[in-house]
Design a protein around this motif. Structure first.
Motif, short mmCIF file in Angstrom:
data_model
loop_
_atom_site.label_atom_id
_atom_site.label_comp_id
_atom_site.label_asym_id
_atom_site.label_seq_id
_atom_site.Cartn_x
_atom_site.Cartn_y
_atom_site.Cartn_z
N THR A 18 0.84 -1.19 0.00
CA THR A 18 0.00 0.00 0.00
C THR A 18 0.87 1.24 0.00
OG1 THR A 18 -1.66 -1.18 1.30
CG2 THR A 18 -1.84 1.21 1.24
N ALA A 94 -5.58 10.13 -2.46
CA ALA A 94 -6.07 8.77 -2.71
C ALA A 94 -5.14 7.76 -2.08
CB ALA A 94 -6.16 8.52 -4.21
N THR A 95 -5.68 6.58 -1.78
CA THR A 95 -4.88 5.46 -1.31
C THR A 95 -4.71 4.50 -2.48
OG1 THR A 95 -5.75 5.67 0.93
CG2 THR A 95 -4.71 3.58 0.37
N TYR A 96 -3.47 4.12 -2.73
CA TYR A 96 -3.17 3.19 -3.81
C TYR A 96 -2.79 1.85 -3.19
CZ TYR A 96 -2.98 7.28 -6.83
OH TYR A 96 -3.29 8.43 -7.51
N ARG A 120 -4.77 -0.68 -7.70
CA ARG A 120 -6.15 -0.31 -7.35
C ARG A 120 -6.05 1.01 -6.59
NH1 ARG A 120 -7.98 -3.57 -3.39
NH2 ARG A 120 -5.98 -4.53 -3.00
N MET A 121 -7.10 1.83 -6.67
CA MET A 121 -7.05 3.13 -6.03
C MET A 121 -8.40 3.46 -5.42
SD MET A 121 -7.79 6.68 -6.70
CE MET A 121 -7.97 6.78 -8.45
N LYS A 122 -8.35 4.14 -4.26
CA LYS A 122 -9.57 4.58 -3.58
C LYS A 122 -9.35 6.01 -3.11
CE LYS A 122 -12.50 3.51 0.36
NZ LYS A 122 -12.67 2.66 1.54
N TYR A 123 -10.26 6.90 -3.53
CA TYR A 123 -10.15 8.30 -3.09
C TYR A 123 -10.46 8.41 -1.61
CZ TYR A 123 -9.55 10.10 -7.77
OH TYR A 123 -9.04 10.36 -9.01
N LYS A 124 -9.73 9.29 -0.95
CA LYS A 124 -9.95 9.56 0.47
C LYS A 124 -11.02 10.63 0.59
CE LYS A 124 -5.11 8.67 1.51
NZ LYS A 124 -3.86 9.23 1.97
N LYS A 125 -11.77 10.59 1.69
CA LYS A 125 -12.75 11.64 1.97
C LYS A 125 -12.00 12.86 2.47
CE LYS A 125 -16.50 8.54 3.09
NZ LYS A 125 -17.38 8.02 4.11
#
Length: 134
Positions: A18, A94-96, A120-125
């Motif tokens: 991560t 974002a977290t990758y 894979r990637m997820k945007y942070k709030k």
């Protein structure tokens, strides 16, 4: 006909790393164990410019352009902040996550144990979005 048996051991649990908000690349405990990580072990990265793919390479020997594995408590990481900055990863927003996929056929060419980094990637709030949810 030569048939190769596919071992379930190779697919028991995915190997993952991560990209932290600090720019460091962190290894899960399972991944660190599977890769036999220890402080000082050398890891290189390669990039296929045509496919825009990253590769993690557990080095054979001691190349000058490798990152040394660091350890904090039970946690292994690589100091990759400047590298990911230059690759234009927005790890603050974002977290990758990268699933490591073994690529034995590339070992000889890249002089090490090669893993494709499936991203894979997820945007942070944002802080403002978090306050609205509270």
């Amino acid at each position: 006909m030569a048939v190769r048996i596919i071992s379930t051991k190779d697919f028991a649990k995915p190997l993952k790393v991560t990209l932290q908000s600090s720019g460091k690349l962190g290894f899960t405990a399972e991944t660190a164990k599977a890769l036999r990580l220890e402080s000082g072990k050398l890891i290189q990265f390669g990039k296929d410019e045509e496919k825009n793919e990253l590769y993690l390479i557990l080095c054979n020997g001691a190349p000058e352009d490798a990152f040394a594995v660091a350890k904090a408590g039970d946690y292994f990481y690589l100091p990759t902040t400047l590298m990911f900055d230059s690759l234009e990863y927005n790890y603050k927003r974002a977290t990758y996550f990268f699933d490591l996929v073994r690529r034995k056929e590339m070992d000889a060419e890249l002089n090490g144990e090669v893993y494709y980094m499936k991203e894979r990637m997820k945007y942070k709030k944002s802080k403002q979005e978090e306050e609205i949810l509270i």
